[in-house]
Design a protein around this motif. Structure first.
Motif, PDB file in Angstrom:
ATOM      1  N   PRO A 260       0.795  -1.235   0.000  1.00 21.96           N
ATOM      2  CA  PRO A 260       0.000   0.000   0.000  1.00 21.96           C
ATOM      3  C   PRO A 260       0.825   1.281   0.000  1.00 21.96           C
ATOM      4  CG  PRO A 260      -0.905  -1.605   1.550  1.00 21.96           C
ATOM      5  CD  PRO A 260       0.408  -2.159   1.081  1.00 21.96           C
ATOM      6  N   SER A 261       1.969   1.283   0.678  1.00 17.20           N
ATOM      7  CA  SER A 261       2.745   2.520   0.828  1.00 17.20           C
ATOM      8  C   SER A 261       3.922   2.593  -0.133  1.00 17.20           C
ATOM      9  CB  SER A 261       3.240   2.657   2.272  1.00 17.20           C
ATOM     10  OG  SER A 261       4.080   1.568   2.632  1.00 17.20           O
ATOM     11  N   VAL A 262       3.856   1.908  -1.279  1.00 20.27           N
ATOM     12  CA  VAL A 262       5.014   1.808  -2.167  1.00 20.27           C
ATOM     13  C   VAL A 262       5.471   3.173  -2.686  1.00 20.27           C
ATOM     14  CG1 VAL A 262       3.632   1.380  -4.248  1.00 20.27           C
ATOM     15  CG2 VAL A 262       5.997   0.561  -4.134  1.00 20.27           C
ATOM     16  N   ARG A 263       4.567   4.083  -2.968  1.00 16.59           N
ATOM     17  CA  ARG A 263       4.977   5.392  -3.504  1.00 16.59           C
ATOM     18  C   ARG A 263       5.795   6.162  -2.475  1.00 16.59           C
ATOM     19  NH1 ARG A 263       2.565   6.831  -8.252  1.00 16.59           N
ATOM     20  NH2 ARG A 263       0.760   5.592  -8.916  1.00 16.59           N
ATOM     21  N   ARG A 264       5.373   6.129  -1.236  1.00 15.62           N
ATOM     22  CA  ARG A 264       6.122   6.823  -0.183  1.00 15.62           C
ATOM     23  C   ARG A 264       7.482   6.171   0.028  1.00 15.62           C
ATOM     24  NH1 ARG A 264       6.409   6.468   5.621  1.00 15.62           N
ATOM     25  NH2 ARG A 264       7.049   8.466   6.470  1.00 15.62           N
ATOM     26  N   ILE A 265       7.525   4.850  -0.005  1.00 15.45           N
ATOM     27  CA  ILE A 265       8.796   4.146   0.156  1.00 15.45           C
ATOM     28  C   ILE A 265       9.757   4.540  -0.954  1.00 15.45           C
ATOM     29  CG2 ILE A 265       9.907   1.879   0.060  1.00 15.45           C
ATOM     30  CD1 ILE A 265       7.445   0.732   1.454  1.00 15.45           C
ATOM     31  N   ARG A 266       9.295   4.513  -2.211  1.00 12.69           N
ATOM     32  CA  ARG A 266      10.160   4.847  -3.344  1.00 12.69           C
ATOM     33  C   ARG A 266      10.693   6.270  -3.217  1.00 12.69           C
ATOM     34  NH1 ARG A 266      13.753   3.245  -6.388  1.00 12.69           N
ATOM     35  NH2 ARG A 266      12.545   1.520  -7.230  1.00 12.69           N
ATOM     36  N   ALA A 267       9.861   7.239  -2.893  1.00  4.90           N
ATOM     37  CA  ALA A 267      10.316   8.624  -2.787  1.00  4.90           C
ATOM     38  C   ALA A 267      11.358   8.774  -1.680  1.00  4.90           C
ATOM     39  CB  ALA A 267       9.126   9.542  -2.535  1.00  4.90           C
ATOM     40  N   SER A 268      11.116   8.167  -0.538  1.00  5.02           N
ATOM     41  CA  SER A 268      12.057   8.264   0.576  1.00  5.02           C
ATOM     42  C   SER A 268      13.368   7.560   0.262  1.00  5.02           C
ATOM     43  CB  SER A 268      11.435   7.651   1.843  1.00  5.02           C
ATOM     44  OG  SER A 268      10.254   8.328   2.213  1.00  5.02           O
ATOM     45  N   PHE A 269      13.278   6.408  -0.398  1.00  4.11           N
ATOM     46  CA  PHE A 269      14.475   5.632  -0.686  1.00  4.11           C
ATOM     47  C   PHE A 269      15.336   6.322  -1.729  1.00  4.11           C
ATOM     48  CE2 PHE A 269      16.881   1.956  -2.311  1.00  4.11           C
ATOM     49  CZ  PHE A 269      17.335   1.434  -1.117  1.00  4.11           C
ATOM     50  N   ASP A 270      14.735   6.935  -2.724  1.00  2.00           N
ATOM     51  CA  ASP A 270      15.508   7.649  -3.740  1.00  2.00           C
ATOM     52  C   ASP A 270      16.295   8.799  -3.132  1.00  2.00           C
ATOM     53  OD1 ASP A 270      14.788   5.978  -5.766  1.00  2.00           O
ATOM     54  OD2 ASP A 270      13.271   7.301  -6.628  1.00  2.00           O
ATOM     55  N   ARG A 271      15.711   9.477  -2.153  1.00  4.10           N
ATOM     56  CA  ARG A 271      16.448  10.552  -1.469  1.00  4.10           C
ATOM     57  C   ARG A 271      17.634   9.963  -0.709  1.00  4.10           C
ATOM     58  NH1 ARG A 271      11.154  12.523  -0.562  1.00  4.10           N
ATOM     59  NH2 ARG A 271      11.084  11.579   1.515  1.00  4.10           N
TER      60      ARG A 271
END
Length: 342
Positions: A260-271
């Motif tokens: 469910p939270s994949v978009r937030r994970i991707r944004a945080s991980f890219d940073r």
């Protein structure tokens, strides 16, 4: 030429154990990573169309010292045959061998110690008979806390990426041997009678370049490579960029269905991938990890470009034979690959 015991011991001390967490949380994290790795096999198969047998390569949930030992074993498999070629042409004295092996052991240990605190997971293709998947539990727990993301979602997201690599190497029968052959090709470009002198000369030139201009995109390895070695490295870069980019596309493509939270994970991980401090960024650049990040970006853009144009089934022609792997130029122009291969 390398004191491997010293390298492993030093790396383990530098890396430390990772975050201290209650035992029940540690046990739960290990169990969940194992379960998520098994679950990911079917998810990757359904998304990509690649058929890999369940448990075709073992899954090991390890701590930092375990990851260090596994990678030291892999490095040794690559480096020792080359070292034998060099020393057989110019045998070092006993003192040179003893002192030199400890110096190089310390250098390798420093490298492994730095990376051991960064890596979340890795497919190790060098372990017989078919490789193995390593998941570094302390680092997964540390990063999920650092990013403030849902642990269950994050662990499955990590496993999707790493399981994609396991599928790539086990579903594509020639991939593992092709990587080994390219490593042998790289070794063959080294002239034993001149290797040490040339390496020292290029190292001096590298230091001057770093002082004057900063390190190039590929890091020290790129600066030290001869033209013949760079030709091999270009081919390997193309292959690894495809593998990394494909795994990123899979983890983000499957993610919305089960995380469910994949978009937030991707944004945080890219940073996070950009490095967290000045020293960290400098070390990443020196070690060529900036180029590694470019592999993710370029490879993912290539895969998405081809899949959006011709679909996943036709994209899978890339796995049919080594000649279908994209070149470095084609990674930046997916249309050129489509015209050449399809």
């Amino acid at each position: 030429m390398i004191d491997w015991d010293l390298a492993v011991s030093l790396a383990s001390r530098l890396a430390g154990e990772g975050p201290r967490v209650p035992r029940d949380r540690a046990v739960a994290a290990v169990a969940e990573l194992r379960a998520d790795a098994d679950r990911s096999t079917g998810l990757v198969r359904d998304f990509t169309g690649l058929e890999a047998a369940d448990h075709g390569a073992p899954v090991l949930v390890v701590d930092r010292p375990g990851w260090i030992q596994a990678n030291a074993d892999g490095f040794r498999r690559i480096i020792d045959p080359l070292a034998d070629r060099i020393t057989s042409a110019k045998p070092p004295s006993g003192l040179t061998r003893a002192v030199g092996s400890r110096i190089t052991g310390a250098e390798v240990g420093g490298l492994l110690g730095f990376l051991a605190g960064k890596v979340l997971g890795q497919f190790d293709p060098f372990a017989d008979p078919a490789g193995r998947l390593l998941l570094v539990a302390p680092n997964v727990v540390a990063v999920e806390d650092e990013l403030g993301v849902d642990p269950t979602d994050f662990r499955l997201w990590v496993c999707l990426h790493e399981e994609t690599h396991r599928v790539q190497f086990t579903a594509v029968p020639w991939m593992r041997e092709h990587l080994f052959s390219e490593i042998e090709n790289l070794s063959a470009t080294v002239r034993p009678d001149a290797a040490i002198d040339e390496t020292l000369k290029r190292l001096t030139e590298t230091v001057r370049t770093v002082r004057r201009d900063g390190v190039g995109q590929g890091g020290l390895l790129d600066l030290l490579g001869s033209p013949e070695q760079k030709a091999v490295l270009d081919r390997v870069t193309g292959m690894m960029s495809l593998l990394e980019g494909h795994a990123d596309v899979v983890m983000d493509g499957v993610g919305p269905q089960v995380i469910p939270s994949v978009r937030r994970i991707r944004a945080s991980f890219d940073r996070r991938r950009q490095g967290v401090g000045t020293l960290d960024r400098v070390l990443r650049r020196l070690l060529g990890l900036d180029a590694k990040m470019a592999q993710y970006r370029d490879g993912a853009a290539f895969v998405r470009g081809v899949v959006d144009t011709v679909g996943m089934e036709r994209f899978n022609a890339v796995w049919e034979r080594p000649e279908h792997l994209p070149t470095k130029a084609e990674l930046l122009d997916h249309g050129a690959w489509i015209r050449r291969v399809l």
